[in-house]
Design a protein around this motif. Structure first.
Motif, PDB file in Angstrom:
ATOM      1  N   GLY A   1       0.813  -1.201   0.000  1.00 24.16           N
ATOM      2  CA  GLY A   1       0.000   0.000   0.000  1.00 24.16           C
ATOM      3  C   GLY A   1       0.854   1.261   0.000  1.00 24.16           C
ATOM      4  O   GLY A   1       2.054   1.241   0.288  1.00 24.16           O
ATOM      5  N   ALA A   2       0.215   2.388  -0.318  1.00 24.56           N
ATOM      6  CA  ALA A   2       0.949   3.654  -0.407  1.00 24.56           C
ATOM      7  C   ALA A   2       1.502   4.069   0.951  1.00 24.56           C
ATOM      8  O   ALA A   2       2.620   4.599   1.041  1.00 24.56           O
ATOM      9  N   LEU A   3       0.747   3.842   2.030  1.00 29.66           N
ATOM     10  CA  LEU A   3       1.231   4.242   3.353  1.00 29.66           C
ATOM     11  C   LEU A   3       2.467   3.443   3.749  1.00 29.66           C
ATOM     12  O   LEU A   3       3.423   4.007   4.297  1.00 29.66           O
TER      13      LEU A   3
ATOM     14  N   SER B   1      -6.069  -2.456  -0.166  1.00 29.97           N
ATOM     15  CA  SER B   1      -5.038  -1.420  -0.320  1.00 29.97           C
ATOM     16  C   SER B   1      -5.652  -0.075  -0.689  1.00 29.97           C
ATOM     17  O   SER B   1      -5.225   0.970  -0.181  1.00 29.97           O
TER      18      SER B   1
ATOM     19  N   ASP C   1      -5.430   3.267   1.563  1.00 25.27           N
ATOM     20  CA  ASP C   1      -4.857   4.515   1.054  1.00 25.27           C
ATOM     21  C   ASP C   1      -5.831   5.677   1.208  1.00 25.27           C
ATOM     22  O   ASP C   1      -5.418   6.803   1.524  1.00 25.27           O
TER      23      ASP C   1
ATOM     24  N   PHE D   1      -4.201   9.310   1.084  1.00 26.98           N
ATOM     25  CA  PHE D   1      -3.675   9.236  -0.280  1.00 26.98           C
ATOM     26  C   PHE D   1      -4.857   9.148  -1.246  1.00 26.98           C
ATOM     27  O   PHE D   1      -5.141   8.077  -1.805  1.00 26.98           O
TER      28      PHE D   1
ATOM     29  N   THR E   1      -3.999   8.106  -5.081  1.00 27.81           N
ATOM     30  CA  THR E   1      -3.622   6.699  -5.172  1.00 27.81           C
ATOM     31  C   THR E   1      -4.826   5.804  -4.913  1.00 27.81           C
ATOM     32  O   THR E   1      -5.023   4.784  -5.597  1.00 27.81           O
ATOM     33  N   ALA E   2      -5.652   6.155  -3.924  1.00 32.17           N
ATOM     34  CA  ALA E   2      -6.842   5.357  -3.630  1.00 32.17           C
ATOM     35  C   ALA E   2      -7.814   5.379  -4.800  1.00 32.17           C
ATOM     36  O   ALA E   2      -8.406   4.340  -5.149  1.00 32.17           O
TER      37      ALA E   2
END
Length: 601
Positions: free
Chosen positions: A203-205, A391, A395, A400, A403-404
């Motif tokens: 995931g982005a985080l 994910s 996000d 995010f 991205t989400a």
């Protein structure tokens, strides 16, 4: 102070005055009091001139009263001049008694002088004979006034980016003293690390926190990270020195949860301070070149076993499970060649779902002892983008949005591809004269509870093999899935609806997944994503799709059922993220305490 008419009560504010109105008012009052003190000093001086003088004590040795006579200095004999007659001893003159010093009597002061002593801090004697002490401020009152004058507005300056690591296993990274001072090489390594994590499904985080922790541990404290869908942008701008800005775009994805777990361990070692940058580069290169833990034939067999076990879990027959196994193996080959020929994912997934539905309808037309709805439900379950939904929702919650949105759109497109394949197969079957299905009444077989629990564990482990999970994590994934299944049964026994029960079970799966992931040094997604597959509403998706295609009179009911299936999937993903959020503060505090103990050794 004005001339001629007394003190000026409106003293101007000093240039260094505090802009706060309360503080300014207090200082103006103090200025006016000092002006009054000046006038009081003048009054005290005039009073001292008019006050009677104290007479001095007379002494008998002096004719002048109050003045003691100075003693006569003896004449010293010159050492170099001898005398012809012997020196006679001269009698010593009688010593005059020392005059008695007058006793110091405290002079009483006036009320004006008392006010001066009280305001200026001088210690004197009041008119009543008591010592005049200056007043002292009450500490409690000072603290209360300070709280009143303090501003509740937070500071407007930007916080340090390392603060993003609070509540994560990477909190309080240790700066490696042996790291190389080359900022560009460190940024290149951070970009390679982020790209690898994105390719493996992180995931982005998690990517952002990993990059922040690595750059901080390697000595780059002034690095900003920007992640947008599939691009990673790093900007290093120190107060003194050369700045760098680097961008990387991720254009390929693969199933490799084992590699993602290895990258997570690498980041943990870097944060602990035991790995240099060159060693980190070598380890990341080795992780990227390392083959996946399971060969392709084993992954294909695991996908077929998952479909067969899940068909039995939802009440299907053994022939139906065997048919689901064959169709899933065929789908695995289709997806492999589609990836080799670079076919877009939408068409490859649509083709796979078309093949699964066509095989089920064909054997139903041949009067095989199985229910096609159960076969299709078991076959499409691995095609559902469950990990991508988790994910994307994570996000979106963690800040995010771009991205989400990209991941939500990608997951929704995969979902639409599955529906397209099912719809196309059903329409072709009707045109070819296949018998109509009755999805409202599905013949299911009841199995004992212990067998269902064993099927859940075995199916989830098979699904983890298809995701190329670490072999060490297979049993923990099965245990987490079993926990979620037991909680699901308990929630349903309490009377909770079929829509809310999967979300509650997914919350406990996310909580347990985060805890086990911390103990096993792996990301939470690697354990939680395979463990929630049995909660997905595959049968509801097929029923709603069949109603949309053939039951035109009840189109609204089929659309509601389709929306319900999508809502359940989103609730399951939200439950996983919520469980992760509940466990994150505990994991972060424990990781920080453990890292401190390691550094003290």
């Amino acid at each position: 102070m004005s001339s001629g008419k007394g003190p000026d009560t409106t003293a101007p504010a000093s240039p260094g005055e505090d802009p706060s109105p309360q503080v300014s008012s207090i200082r103006r009052v103090q200025t006016r009091e000092m002006v009054h003190i000046t006038q009081a000093l003048k009054d005290a001086a005039a009073h001292a001139q008019k006050a009677p003088k104290i007479p001095a004590i007379d002494t008998p040795a002096s004719g002048t009263p109050g003045v003691a006579p100075a003693p006569a200095k003896p004449v010293a004999r010159q050492a170099g001049k001898p005398s012809g007659r012997p020196a006679a001893k001269r009698p010593k003159p009688p010593k005059a008694p020392k005059p008695a010093r007058p006793a110091k009597r405290p002079q009483p002061t006036t009320l004006a002088q008392d006010a001066i002593n009280a305001k200026t801090g001088q210690v004197g004697i009041t008119s009543s004979g008591a010592p005049a002490l200056p007043p002292r401020a009450n500490p409690a009152a000072k603290r209360m006034i300070s709280r009143w004058l303090a501003s509740d507005t937070p500071p407007t300056q930007a916080f340090n980016i390392v603060e993003r690591l609070k509540g994560t296993p990477y909190a309080n990274p240790k700066v490696n003293a042996a790291q190389d001072a080359s900022a560009r090489k460190t940024l290149e390594f951070a970009l390679d690390l982020a790209e690898t994590m994105f390719r493996y499904g992180a995931g982005a985080l998690e990517v952002e926190t990993s990059v922040i922790a690595v750059t901080a541990a390697l000595g780059l404290s002034y690095t900003d990270v920007d992640i947008t869908n599939q691009s990673i942008h790093l900007n290093f701008a120190p107060p003194e020195g050369e700045s760098f800005s680097m961008l990387r775009v991720v254009r390929s994805w693969t199933n490799n949860f084992a590699g993602l777990a290895e990258v997570h361990r690498l980041v943990s070692d870097i944060v602990s301070g035991g790995v240099t940058r060159q060693q980190s580069v070598d380890r990341l290169r080795a992780i990227s070149r390392r083959p996946k833990p399971f060969p392709r034939w084993m992954v294909s067999a695991a996908s077929g076993a998952f479909a067969a076990l899940f068909v039995i879990f939802i009440g299907g027959s053994l022939p139906g499970a065997a048919l689901a196994f064959v169709s899933s193996v065929a789908v695995g080959q289709i997806l492999k060649y589609a990836a080799r020929w670079r076919v877009p994912e939408f068409f490859s997934v649509a083709t796979a779902s078309f093949v699964i539905t066509a095989i089920a309808v064909l054997f139903h037309a041949l009067n095989a002892p199985m229910d096609p709805a159960l076969v299709v439900a078991g076959g499409i379950l691995l095609l559902l983008p469950s990990a991508r939904f988790v994910s994307a929702l994570q996000d979106a919650i963690n800040g995010f949005p771009v991205t989400a949105a990209g991941r939500f759109f990608s997951a929704a497109l995969t979902y639409a591809a599955i529906l397209t394949g099912i719809m196309t197969a059903l329409v072709c079957a009707e045109l070819l004269g296949a018998p109509e299905l009755d999805v409202r009444v599905i013949d299911t077989i009841s199995y004992p509870g212990w067998l269902l629990a064993a099927l859940v564990v075995a199916a989830v482990i098979a699904g983890a093999v298809t995701e190329q999970s670490d072999p060490k994590l297979l049993l923990p994934i099965g245990a987490i899935a079993l926990l979620g299944y037991l909680i699901l049964l308990g929630i349903q026994a309490l009377g909770v609806g079929d829509r809310a029960a999967p979300a509650v079970a997914a919350t406990f799966v996310g909580l347990a997944g985060r805890w086990v992931a911390y103990k096993m040094r792996a990301p939470q997604l690697v354990l939680a994503a395979p463990a929630i597959v049995f909660l997905l509403p595959g049968l509801m998706i097929f029923r709603s799709m069949y109603g949309i295609v053939f039951d035109v009179a009840d189109m609204s009911g089929a659309m509601v059922q389709m929306f319900t299936a999508f809502t359940i999937m989103m609730a399951i993903a939200g439950g996983v993220v919520f469980g992760d959020t509940l466990a994150r503060p505990l994991i972060g505090a424990e990781a920080l305490a453990e890292r401190r103990n390691i550094r003290r050794r």
